[in-house]
Write an enzyme that holds these catalytic residues in place. Structure first.
Site, PDB file in Angstrom:
ATOM      1  N   HIS A  52       3.586  -7.536  -1.018  1.00 47.02           N
ATOM      2  CA  HIS A  52       4.388  -6.382  -0.570  1.00 47.02           C
ATOM      3  C   HIS A  52       5.067  -6.661   0.773  1.00 47.02           C
ATOM      4  O   HIS A  52       5.198  -5.770   1.618  1.00 47.02           O
ATOM      5  CB  HIS A  52       3.516  -5.121  -0.461  1.00 47.02           C
ATOM      6  CG  HIS A  52       2.881  -4.699  -1.741  1.00 47.02           C
ATOM      7  ND1 HIS A  52       3.499  -3.857  -2.646  1.00 47.02           N
ATOM      8  CD2 HIS A  52       1.674  -5.018  -2.288  1.00 47.02           C
ATOM      9  CE1 HIS A  52       2.699  -3.663  -3.692  1.00 47.02           C
ATOM     10  NE2 HIS A  52       1.599  -4.363  -3.502  1.00 47.02           N
ATOM     11  N   ASN A 124       1.758   1.812  -7.077  1.00 46.05           N
ATOM     12  CA  ASN A 124       2.943   1.071  -7.513  1.00 46.05           C
ATOM     13  C   ASN A 124       3.844   1.985  -8.324  1.00 46.05           C
ATOM     14  O   ASN A 124       3.532   3.163  -8.544  1.00 46.05           O
ATOM     15  CB  ASN A 124       2.525  -0.133  -8.364  1.00 46.05           C
ATOM     16  CG  ASN A 124       1.862  -1.240  -7.552  1.00 46.05           C
ATOM     17  OD1 ASN A 124       2.293  -1.547  -6.447  1.00 46.05           O
ATOM     18  ND2 ASN A 124       0.821  -1.841  -8.110  1.00 46.05           N
TER      19      ASN A 124
END
Length: 474
Positions: A52, A124
């Site tokens: 990320h 997510n």
């Protein structure tokens, strides 16, 4: 006119020329402004996130519009409550310089600044994940990163891992579908993904999944459309989100939950804490509880986005964990990663700091700017009435556990039912994109690994396998 200063308020007389011995001479060590500028530049970057790394964020609010007090006592989830938040979107596999419009899962991490402390929901844009045991997580991430020999990303490594860990097939099917490349961050759903728990004021526990449904609609890109965008703009998602908020087009999401009483977990017919599976809406329907809106851009990207630190370990009374193995692993790994990446006292940074009262006996450490206010005691237990004490009324109800300690294999090996259900929901155009995207992602993959993947696709659906074969030209 404001006077330019250094970090300690000393006025800078000349910010264009270094202090030197003569016009052409060597520089002097006493030029402390030069040294400070160069030293600071060397430290302007902190280690990027292992995953990320590339992200965008905005501030907003969570508004609860429905009464779910029968499920939870958490103040943040009570009807009428409005809670400030920051939401960070991200790509997962790429480095900080990756293009926004790449095929990848998108991170959807929210920090709620509640009246009872920070609550982080780190999820997510997919309701599932590739694996269900954190034991596999470092190896999985290695397959998504660069080969240490070639320093190149490897399709072969990714498919080798996925085909040897077929629990990943559900997530792989989502990733390779039309939803694998969102048109923007405003056009994705968000999911807490893991199973969490809600606890009400009677001490009753409910298992819960969190869903955030975009009000902008799902919009996606094909590989060709994404490639055209990347050729001109590697920051397309960041630009879209920032510009939309700046002009007052605030993105919104409908917030929903799925709730399962603790004693009804068996009704699903599979492990309810398996991150590779979804809870069918026909069994556990969605319940709408409110709305989330993003309405303010950060003013300093590094301070407010790069240093934003999220962790599923941050919960509040009335919201708890579950036996989800991946969640259990993340409870450790996320705050540990932040301590390494930002520092021991990362929680004191404004973007991470709780807006509720904080009383702790943690002291010192690098960059500690806090004021110690515990009175006479700097330890616990202590005998001083003005020092913070534990409160057992906040204990969660008992969670029944059984079984011997062992490295247990998963409870089932049904890797195909849910991917099959997802495949059957796709229309012809979506299936064609799936086949094409998988074929493109298999460029350079060894034939034996492709054959292994096709064998798995055949078990999902013969049409799935034949479609991929055709796209591969086999």
């Amino acid at each position: 006119m404001k006077k330019l200063t250094n970090d300690f308020g000393n006025v800078v007389a000349d910010n264009q020329n270094s202090l030197s011995a003569g016009a052409q001479g060597p520089l002097l060590l006493q030029d402390y402004i030069l040294l400070e500028k160069l030293a600071h530049q060397n430290r302007e970057r902190i280690p990027e996130r292992t995953v990320h790394a590339k992200g965008s964020a905005a501030y907003g609010e969570l508004r609860i519009t429905e009464d779910i007090s029968k499920y939870t006592k958490a103040k943040v989830l009570q009807k009428g409550e409005v809670t400030p938040l920051i939401l960070r979107f991200s790509t997962v596999a790429g480095e900080a310089g990756a293009a926004d419009a790449e095929r990848d899962v998108r991170g959807f991490a929210i920090k709620f600044y509640t009246k009872e402390g920070n609550w982080d929901l780190v999820g997510n844009n997919t309701p599932t994940f590739f694996i269900r045991d954190p034991y596999k997580f470092p190896d999985f991430i290695h397959t998504q990163k660069r080969d240490p020999r070639t320093h190149l990303r490897s399709n072969n490594a990714a498919w080798d891992f996925w085909t040897l860990c077929p629990e990943s097939l559900h997530q792989v099917t989502i990733l390779m579908s039309d939803r694998g490349i969102p048109a923007s961050y405003r056009n994705v759903n968000g999911y807490g993904s893991h199973t969490y728990s809600l606890i009400n004021d009677k001490g009753e526990r409910f298992w819960v999944k969190f869903h955030f449904k975009t009000k902008q609609g799902i919009k996606t890109l094909t590989n060709a459309e994404a490639e055209a965008i990347i050729a001109k703009d590697r920051e397309s998602h960041q630009r879209d989100l920032y510009n939309a908020i700046e002009k007052g087009d605030f993105p919104k999401w409908t917030v929903k939950i799925q709730v399962l009483p603790e004693n009804e977990a068996d009704k699903l017919g599979f492990n309810p804490f398996d991150l590779t599976k979804v809870w069918p809406h026909s069994i556990v329907p969605l319940i709408e509880i409110g709305e989330m809106v993003l309405n303010k851009n950060p003013e300093n990207y590094f301070n407010e986005v790069e240093q934003a630190a999220f962790s599923p370990a941050n919960i509040v009374p009335g919201i708890g964990f579950s036996p989800d193995k991946m969640l259990q692993g993340r409870i450790f790994s996320y705050p540990d990663a932040q301590r390494y990446r930002i520092g021991t006292n990362y929680h004191l940074l404004p973007v991470n700091r709780a807006r509720s009262e904080v009383n702790t006996y943690n002291v010192a450490g690098a960059m500690n700017s806090d004021t110690y206010k515990n009175g006479a005691a700097y330890y616990e237990p202590n005998s001083y009435s003005d020092s913070p004490k534990e409160d057992k009324s906040y204990l969660e109800p008992d969670l029944a556990l059984d079984g011997a300690a062992q490295r247990y294999a998963p409870l089932d090996d049904d890797f195909y039912t849910q991917p099959r259900a997802l495949f059957n929901l796709m229309n012809d155009n979506q299936k064609a994109q799936l086949f094409s995207n998988i074929a493109a992602s298999m460029d350079g993959v060894e034939k034996s690994i492709i054959d292994r993947a096709l064998a798995h696709f055949e078990k999902i659906s013969p049409d799935y396998a034949s479609g991929v074969k055709k796209a591969l030209g086999l």
